[in-house]
Design a protein around this motif. Sequence first.
Motif, short mmCIF file in Angstrom:
data_model
loop_
_atom_site.label_atom_id
_atom_site.label_comp_id
_atom_site.label_asym_id
_atom_site.label_seq_id
_atom_site.Cartn_x
_atom_site.Cartn_y
_atom_site.Cartn_z
N GLU A 123 0.83 -1.20 0.00
CA GLU A 123 0.00 0.00 0.00
C GLU A 123 0.86 1.25 0.00
N ARG A 124 1.92 1.24 0.80
CA ARG A 124 2.78 2.40 0.88
C ARG A 124 3.52 2.64 -0.44
N ALA A 125 3.95 1.55 -1.09
CA ALA A 125 4.61 1.70 -2.39
C ALA A 125 3.65 2.29 -3.41
N LEU A 126 2.39 1.85 -3.37
CA LEU A 126 1.38 2.39 -4.28
C LEU A 126 1.09 3.85 -3.97
N ILE A 176 3.84 5.79 -5.62
CA ILE A 176 3.65 5.84 -7.07
C ILE A 176 2.55 6.85 -7.43
N GLU A 177 1.46 6.85 -6.65
CA GLU A 177 0.36 7.77 -6.93
C GLU A 177 0.80 9.23 -6.78
N VAL A 178 1.70 9.49 -5.85
CA VAL A 178 2.24 10.85 -5.70
C VAL A 178 3.05 11.22 -6.94
N LEU A 179 3.92 10.33 -7.38
CA LEU A 179 4.80 10.62 -8.50
C LEU A 179 4.05 10.74 -9.83
N VAL A 180 2.97 9.98 -9.96
CA VAL A 180 2.17 10.05 -11.18
C VAL A 180 1.62 11.46 -11.39
N THR A 181 1.30 12.14 -10.29
CA THR A 181 0.73 13.50 -10.39
C THR A 181 1.80 14.58 -10.41
N ARG A 182 3.08 14.18 -10.36
CA ARG A 182 4.18 15.15 -10.33
C ARG A 182 5.25 14.77 -11.36
N PRO A 183 5.00 15.09 -12.64
CA PRO A 183 5.98 14.75 -13.67
C PRO A 183 7.34 15.42 -13.47
N GLU A 184 7.36 16.51 -12.70
CA GLU A 184 8.63 17.19 -12.42
C GLU A 184 9.43 16.47 -11.34
N GLY A 185 8.80 15.50 -10.67
CA GLY A 185 9.47 14.72 -9.65
C GLY A 185 9.21 15.24 -8.24
N ALA A 186 9.61 14.47 -7.27
CA ALA A 186 9.45 14.84 -5.86
C ALA A 186 10.55 14.16 -5.05
N ILE A 242 7.57 13.49 -0.46
CA ILE A 242 6.75 12.28 -0.57
C ILE A 242 6.31 11.82 0.82
N ALA A 243 7.23 11.85 1.76
CA ALA A 243 6.91 11.45 3.13
C ALA A 243 5.84 12.36 3.73
N GLU A 244 5.93 13.65 3.44
CA GLU A 244 4.95 14.60 3.96
C GLU A 244 3.56 14.34 3.39
N ILE A 245 3.48 14.10 2.10
CA ILE A 245 2.19 13.89 1.44
C ILE A 245 1.55 12.56 1.86
N THR A 246 2.35 11.53 1.94
CA THR A 246 1.82 10.19 2.22
C THR A 246 1.71 9.87 3.71
N ASP A 247 2.36 10.70 4.55
CA ASP A 247 2.38 10.45 5.99
C ASP A 247 3.10 9.13 6.29
N ARG A 287 13.48 3.52 1.64
CA ARG A 287 13.65 2.08 1.40
C ARG A 287 12.76 1.60 0.25
N LEU A 288 11.51 2.05 0.24
CA LEU A 288 10.58 1.64 -0.82
C LEU A 288 11.00 2.21 -2.17
N LEU A 289 11.47 3.44 -2.17
CA LEU A 289 11.94 4.05 -3.42
C LEU A 289 13.13 3.28 -3.98
N ALA A 290 14.00 2.80 -3.10
CA ALA A 290 15.16 2.03 -3.54
C ALA A 290 14.72 0.77 -4.28
N THR A 291 13.69 0.10 -3.75
CA THR A 291 13.17 -1.11 -4.40
C THR A 291 12.50 -0.77 -5.72
#
Length: 265
Positions: A22-25, A28-38, A43-48, A56-60
């Motif tokens: 769920e956290r990985a998804l 991904i949902e954050v990045l899909v809405t930010r083509p400029e990247g984050a 990401i931690a702030e938005i997803t809590d 760790r999840l981004l590394a995977t």
Amino acid sequence: MTENKKEIDMHSRGSGAVQSLERALDIIEVLVTRPEGAGVSRIAEITDINKSTVHRLLATLLERGYVAQLPGGDYKVGLKLIEAASCYLNGLELQTEARPYISKITHELGLTAHLGILEGDKVVYIEKMDVVSNIQMYNQIGVRVPAYCSSLGKCLLSRYSREELDEIMDESKLRKMTEHTITTMEDFHEEMKTVRSRGWAIDNEESEYDHRCIGAPIYDYRGDIIASISASGSNTAVPEDRIEEIADYLKKIALEISEDLGYLQ
């Protein structure tokens, strides 16, 4: 909940879901809405989600190609995710573009028409139209049938080299469906040569007695065979002296569909 937190509903999860997935998804949902990247902090702030967990999840995800890292350190959607989405969208485009042609085949030839794609050593029917709409046939949409003894399958497999075919068909049993079925790989390779040279394929009572099916390949913008169309009927509906005429017609229709998908000869 802050405005940023509202972008992802953190309270809509099912109790049985795997938290890390769920956290990985969420990421991904954050990045899909930010083509400029984050970055990790954003990401931690938005997803809590804890920053170390995000990292760790981004590394995977990065290792698997589902995210990519920008020179400044931020993350964006990766090619693997884009490719997966593109495959799905291409499938939708294929069906949308081909549907009127499938109808045209049925009405002009008076035969049942199919659109199929390859899945391993099987053909999956993704579109179909009967001559009589209330006739229930054995091969409904979504059903998988052996590729080696179908005209659609032969067209789809003809894109591969001898070595690739041997690998694809390695665990396949070339079961004898009728006395006309090809049952050895040597004979199948010869059949593939014929299909490639004339640009169409036939199932001449190979999968079922008193049933002929003629198919032609569909190409994408890269020139790759991605699907095929067919017209089929009883031996009476598809007599020997009509095979060439049907094949020429299907090649013409398949080319029109291919061109709609961006194919250039």
